[in-house]
Design a protein around this motif. Structure first.
Motif, mmCIF file in Angstrom:
data_model
loop_
_atom_site.group_PDB
_atom_site.id
_atom_site.type_symbol
_atom_site.label_atom_id
_atom_site.label_comp_id
_atom_site.label_asym_id
_atom_site.label_seq_id
_atom_site.Cartn_x
_atom_site.Cartn_y
_atom_site.Cartn_z
ATOM 1 N N UNK A 200 0.824 -1.216 0.000
ATOM 2 C CA UNK A 200 0.000 0.000 0.000
ATOM 3 C C UNK A 200 0.853 1.259 0.000
ATOM 4 N N UNK A 201 2.170 1.108 -0.095
ATOM 5 C CA UNK A 201 3.058 2.266 -0.134
ATOM 6 C C UNK A 201 2.836 3.043 -1.426
ATOM 7 N N UNK A 202 2.996 4.337 -1.336
ATOM 8 C CA UNK A 202 2.934 5.160 -2.539
ATOM 9 C C UNK A 202 4.177 4.917 -3.386
ATOM 10 N N UNK A 203 4.040 5.110 -4.680
ATOM 11 C CA UNK A 203 5.132 4.814 -5.607
ATOM 12 C C UNK A 203 5.493 6.072 -6.399
ATOM 13 N N UNK A 204 6.793 6.378 -6.436
ATOM 14 C CA UNK A 204 7.337 7.444 -7.272
ATOM 15 C C UNK A 204 8.189 6.771 -8.337
ATOM 16 N N UNK A 205 7.781 6.844 -9.592
ATOM 17 C CA UNK A 205 8.521 6.183 -10.670
ATOM 18 C C UNK A 205 9.459 7.163 -11.368
ATOM 19 N N UNK A 206 10.643 6.660 -11.694
ATOM 20 C CA UNK A 206 11.660 7.461 -12.363
ATOM 21 C C UNK A 206 11.563 7.267 -13.869
ATOM 22 N N UNK A 207 11.115 8.288 -14.564
ATOM 23 C CA UNK A 207 11.067 8.376 -16.027
ATOM 24 C C UNK A 207 10.010 7.461 -16.647
ATOM 25 N N UNK A 208 10.062 6.168 -16.377
ATOM 26 C CA UNK A 208 9.095 5.202 -16.919
ATOM 27 C C UNK A 208 8.687 4.255 -15.797
ATOM 28 N N UNK A 209 7.403 4.065 -15.538
ATOM 29 C CA UNK A 209 7.011 3.080 -14.521
ATOM 30 C C UNK A 209 7.534 1.698 -14.893
ATOM 31 N N UNK A 215 6.434 2.968 -24.850
ATOM 32 C CA UNK A 215 5.550 3.752 -25.717
ATOM 33 C C UNK A 215 4.074 3.455 -25.489
ATOM 34 N N UNK A 216 3.733 2.235 -25.058
ATOM 35 C CA UNK A 216 2.331 1.848 -24.996
ATOM 36 C C UNK A 216 1.773 1.707 -23.584
ATOM 37 N N UNK A 217 2.608 1.804 -22.571
ATOM 38 C CA UNK A 217 2.125 1.699 -21.206
ATOM 39 C C UNK A 217 2.162 0.268 -20.686
ATOM 40 N N UNK A 218 1.337 -0.010 -19.702
ATOM 41 C CA UNK A 218 1.356 -1.309 -19.023
ATOM 42 C C UNK A 218 0.556 -2.337 -19.821
ATOM 43 N N UNK A 219 1.041 -2.681 -20.989
ATOM 44 C CA UNK A 219 0.302 -3.590 -21.864
ATOM 45 C C UNK A 219 0.298 -5.014 -21.341
ATOM 46 N N UNK A 220 1.327 -5.415 -20.596
ATOM 47 C CA UNK A 220 1.407 -6.776 -20.077
ATOM 48 C C UNK A 220 0.681 -6.939 -18.757
ATOM 49 N N UNK A 221 0.275 -5.840 -18.144
ATOM 50 C CA UNK A 221 -0.450 -5.910 -16.886
ATOM 51 C C UNK A 221 0.397 -6.284 -15.688
ATOM 52 N N UNK A 222 1.729 -6.142 -15.794
ATOM 53 C CA UNK A 222 2.608 -6.507 -14.679
ATOM 54 C C UNK A 222 3.347 -5.297 -14.125
ATOM 55 N N UNK A 223 3.112 -4.116 -14.713
ATOM 56 C CA UNK A 223 3.852 -2.924 -14.317
ATOM 57 C C UNK A 223 3.321 -2.293 -13.050
ATOM 58 N N UNK A 224 4.083 -1.331 -12.542
ATOM 59 C CA UNK A 224 3.698 -0.603 -11.341
ATOM 60 C C UNK A 224 2.695 0.494 -11.690
ATOM 61 N N UNK A 225 1.936 0.908 -10.693
ATOM 62 C CA UNK A 225 0.952 1.994 -10.848
ATOM 63 C C UNK A 225 1.401 3.161 -9.980
ATOM 64 N N UNK A 226 2.240 4.037 -10.494
ATOM 65 C CA UNK A 226 2.814 5.081 -9.646
ATOM 66 C C UNK A 226 1.825 6.172 -9.262
ATOM 67 N N UNK A 227 2.064 6.734 -8.085
ATOM 68 C CA UNK A 227 1.319 7.920 -7.655
ATOM 69 C C UNK A 227 1.957 9.180 -8.224
ATOM 70 N N UNK A 228 3.271 9.147 -8.411
ATOM 71 C CA UNK A 228 4.024 10.270 -8.960
ATOM 72 C C UNK A 228 4.932 9.727 -10.050
ATOM 73 N N UNK A 229 4.977 10.430 -11.177
ATOM 74 C CA UNK A 229 5.874 10.068 -12.272
ATOM 75 C C UNK A 229 6.791 11.253 -12.553
ATOM 76 N N UNK A 230 8.093 11.019 -12.498
ATOM 77 C CA UNK A 230 9.072 12.060 -12.799
ATOM 78 C C UNK A 230 9.667 11.748 -14.166
ATOM 79 N N UNK A 231 9.242 12.475 -15.187
ATOM 80 C CA UNK A 231 9.758 12.277 -16.548
ATOM 81 C C UNK A 231 11.027 13.094 -16.715
ATOM 82 N N UNK A 232 12.088 12.462 -17.182
ATOM 83 C CA UNK A 232 13.379 13.128 -17.296
ATOM 84 C C UNK A 232 13.592 13.654 -18.709
ATOM 85 N N UNK A 233 13.992 14.912 -18.813
ATOM 86 C CA UNK A 233 14.199 15.641 -20.060
ATOM 87 C C UNK A 233 12.879 15.928 -20.765
ATOM 88 N N UNK A 234 12.111 14.903 -21.051
ATOM 89 C CA UNK A 234 10.784 15.067 -21.660
ATOM 90 C C UNK A 234 10.000 13.785 -21.412
#
Length: 296
Positions: A200-209, A215-234
């Motif tokens: 239940x901890x909050x998640x901060x993802x670096x650049x890409x969860x 490019x397509x996101x969590x298509x496999x359904x195994x990725x993290x669901x971040x509360x905060x996303x820090x995109x680097x450069x763009x």
């Protein structure tokens, strides 16, 4: 400022100096950023210019150009800027005095960003622990130097996640996979992602969860669901699928040097050529939002 020569008052050098001195940002307060952190942001117009989301190949090309002979950044410099940006973003959202942070670092440059972020978060007053599930190769000298810095600060470094993540962490910094990730998640990181997803901890993802297709996101359904996303450069294309409960941030790293055909920054942002955090509008709420009421 009024006592300075007129030519200097109108120069870009003074603008950068004022940013470095953390002059109060009217843009930040107008955007609802708390005054305690508004001083760290430069002043920008609220008239947003549409941002280009980068493909995986474009992101690689931007990095190559930043570290190429024309611009001349070293990997260590970019990693330091990225890690500090992640720590700054976490400090904007969470209270250091009340937050335990677990930084989970992967085997690549994203993991190095996490090691740098852990150091800065500790300086900010957070209680920090680091997890490195896969040891770094002996030839990754800079990564081992970053680990030595953490040990010198008495920051605990683990080789695996604790059995009960929620018992040791309120926030998890996801620095496992970055924009070079492709294919399926392999051991030991499949177990790591499952453990983080079940906490239940909050998640901060670096650049890409981690676990997401760049490019397509969590298509496999195994990725993290971040509360905060820090995109680097763009932001990368997958950032369009971000639905966290807190703002998304993008860190502009030497934006004045970016290939303009790929990173379409507004002119006022492009001239800064430094490392700044800009809050971006949140896309919505994630499905786990009920586990994290706003303000807690």
């Amino acid at each position: 400022v009024r006592m300075l020569p007129r030519a200097f008052r109108q120069s870009r050098s003074l603008h950068l100096l004022l940013c470095a001195l953390r002059v109060q940002s009217t843009w930040a307060t107008a955007s609802g950023v708390p005054r305690r952190i508004a001083r760290t942001l430069p002043a920008f117009s609220n008239n947003a210019t549409p941002m280009k989301f980068l493909t995986q190949q474009e992101a690689k090309e931007v990095d190559e150009e930043l570290m190429g002979p024309r611009i001349g950044f070293r990997l260590e410099q970019l990693m330091e800027l990225a890690g500090q940006s992640v720590a700054n973003a976490a400090a904007l959202v969470y209270d250091a005095a009340k937050t335990r942070v677990l930084v989970v670092c992967g085997p690549g440059n994203n993991g190095g960003d996490g090691l740098v972020a852990a150091r800065h978060l500790s300086h900010f007053g957070f209680a920090v622990q680091v997890v490195v599930p896969k040891p770094y190769r002996d030839d990754k000298f800079f990564f081992h130097a970053l680990l030595s810095q953490l040990r010198a600060m008495d920051i605990p470094i683990r080789n695996e996640l604790p059995s009960d993540v929620d018992a040791v962490a309120d926030v998890i910094v996801d620095a496992i996979f970055g924009f070079s990730f492709a294919g399926s998640v392999r051991p030991p990181f499949d177990h790591v992602l499952n453990s983080i997803r079940s906490s239940t901890a909050r998640v901060v993802s670096v650049d890409v969860p981690s676990g997401w297709d760049v490019e397509r996101g969590d298509t496999a359904g195994v990725g993290l669901c971040p509360d905060v996303l820090v995109s680097l450069t763009a932001p990368k294309l997958c950032a369009k699928a971000f639905t966290g409960t807190s703002p998304r941030f993008w860190a502009l790293i030497s934006a004045s040097s970016e290939p303009r055909s790929r990173c379409k920054f507004p002119p006022a942002r492009r001239v800064l050529g430094s490392n700044h955090l800009l809050p971006a509008k949140c896309c919505g709420r994630r499905t786990r939002a009920q586990a994290h009421p706003q303000g807690q």
